[in-house]
Design an enzyme around this catalytic site. Sequence first.
Site, PDB file in Angstrom:
ATOM      1  CE  LYS A 220     -25.129  38.620  15.056  1.00  8.60           C
ATOM      2  NZ  LYS A 220     -24.524  37.298  15.352  1.00  8.60           N
TER       3      LYS A 220
ATOM      4  CB  SER B 196     -21.047  38.402  14.866  1.00  6.63           C
ATOM      5  OG  SER B 196     -21.973  37.348  15.039  1.00  6.63           O
TER       6      SER B 196
ATOM      7  CB  SER C 209     -21.748  35.424  17.612  1.00  3.39           C
ATOM      8  OG  SER C 209     -20.725  35.208  16.678  1.00  3.39           O
TER       9      SER C 209
END
Length: 598
Positions: A154, A229, A253
């Site tokens: 990420k 996310s 997420s």
Amino acid sequence: MSSSPPSEPAYKAIARKKRAQLISRIPQEWRLDNKWIPGGMLSAEESITNIEAYEAVNVMDVPRKCGLLSSKQLQITEDWDVKGLLGEIANGRLGAKEVCEAFCKRAAIAQQLTRCLTEPLFDTALHRAGELDAHFQRTGKPLGPLHGLPISVKDTFDIAGVDSTNGLAALAFKPATQNAPLIDLLLSLGAIIIAKTNIPQTLAALDSVNVLFGRTLNPLNRKLTAGGSSGGEGVLVAMHGCMVGFGTDVGGSIRIPAMCHGLYGFKPSNGRVPFGGQLNGSVPGTGRSSIQAVAGPIARSTADIDAIMREVTPRAELYGEDCIPGTWASESPPRPLEEDTPRRKFTIGVLRSDGRVAPLPPIAKVLDEVAQTLRRNTDIEVVEIPVPKALGDCQGLVNGLMSSDGGGFMMDLLESTGEPLIPWLQGRMKRGNPRTVAQLFELQARRSEIEREMRKMWTISGSGADGSAEKKIDAIIHPVAPHPVPELDRYNAVGYTSSWVLLDYPAGTIPVRKFAEADLELDREFDSKILGSWDKRNRELWNSNTVDRHVYLNSPLSIQVLIPRLHDYDLYKAMDIIDRALRAEREVKEKKSASAKL
């Protein structure tokens, strides 16, 4: 005398420059012909607001059909799980560089179709792969247990010399000076980091969209959300652009992107995977006094989760100051082996709701299907879990703790370049007052009360294996969300995932099946008593006057698996037991269907 035109906000020029940098890092020979890119692939700016232009297109087959990947590269990126690919490299049948190039090229294709990347790291990845090959040729041995494994992370994880923008213009072109501990740990194991992936602006939305990189699209259906996310991670893993992706989870997420793409998401307990070395939009240290997010893998199988976590978990304390000593083994007491003691069945509880938002019909249906499948397994006992009253209070408490810094740090970053909030956050996010110490004490005291109440969920009345009046629950199945994978910007009811971060329970996502015609129930409305404002909004994702249910066809339907705190290996084992049972059931149905056609 005419006045000069107003100058544009600083964020716009920064965003143009950042996107140009990203494009320049995709080699020309890896660029797709326009015929492969579906209509409605809007500019990054338009993708934020003009969501009506997207059609329900599936682009999963483009990497196979576009001609950029050779037959061997398709084989490398599709034919093995983590253990199998590592075995091919360790036996010298594949080189780290040819594996790395295949995945980098596939990641580049995924980016052109979905906007899943923020930082293509192809040059440095290929250089490292060459070094790994040289080491193998020199010593005859892999560098480490993950030698040559292509991994993505990420955008939030720091990598020295690379931006960690979090999708914010104010953080662009300010590269990190050192690696996050997880990056150093993965590199020490021999892995190759090939890219960083897209996230929502402020990390506070469940659609991965920001002004720097635009909106990440779901390759299964571009009208549906890719989740957040860690949305870019979900896309890249789904499109075989890496073997495993590492995301973070404070509200869901990791599990939500896994749900959106039919993948396996693993949210461990706090301390099992190094989390430090990230700038997440809050005042540094806030997590220590509110809720601590965790890092974990998104993968294509439970076996791949096992292959990664068995290497990361025992070494985590050597790299992360936020980690605890751990082994990749069961934390549960061993089961009795005496001959006169009956073998205890693996007991799975069914928790059907969070008490505040009723699951929509297809979600209730698929959870019941899983429960029925498990009941047919003679080694598994399935019991119903009454919804604890305290569970309904979790999301409100999460909201209070997550806003403890008042959002000032994030708002300062946005305002420094004139960057507006994305439409979904407008009206939902604003500058507030930080909590006082006394207020934080009060919130944490309530958290302790809820933790005590929720512990009772893991035992129910009944005949225990030791003769007690209580039966121990080994694992719980629960919806990931009370709705199917929704359209862009329509995700609702995050309490189904955030509550387990508050309680620090390990939680994972397992795909079950695709949404089918029979799930549409077009002649029926969901008209039971509305439980509250969250429940009312959730029903807008099903009622025929607010959504065309056909949009959900062929989207993944998943469940969530829960385990008590710090029993992370037991979560993997529970996920594997459930997943095997589901796959065995599917195989039986497929054989019956094939026989019926003969």
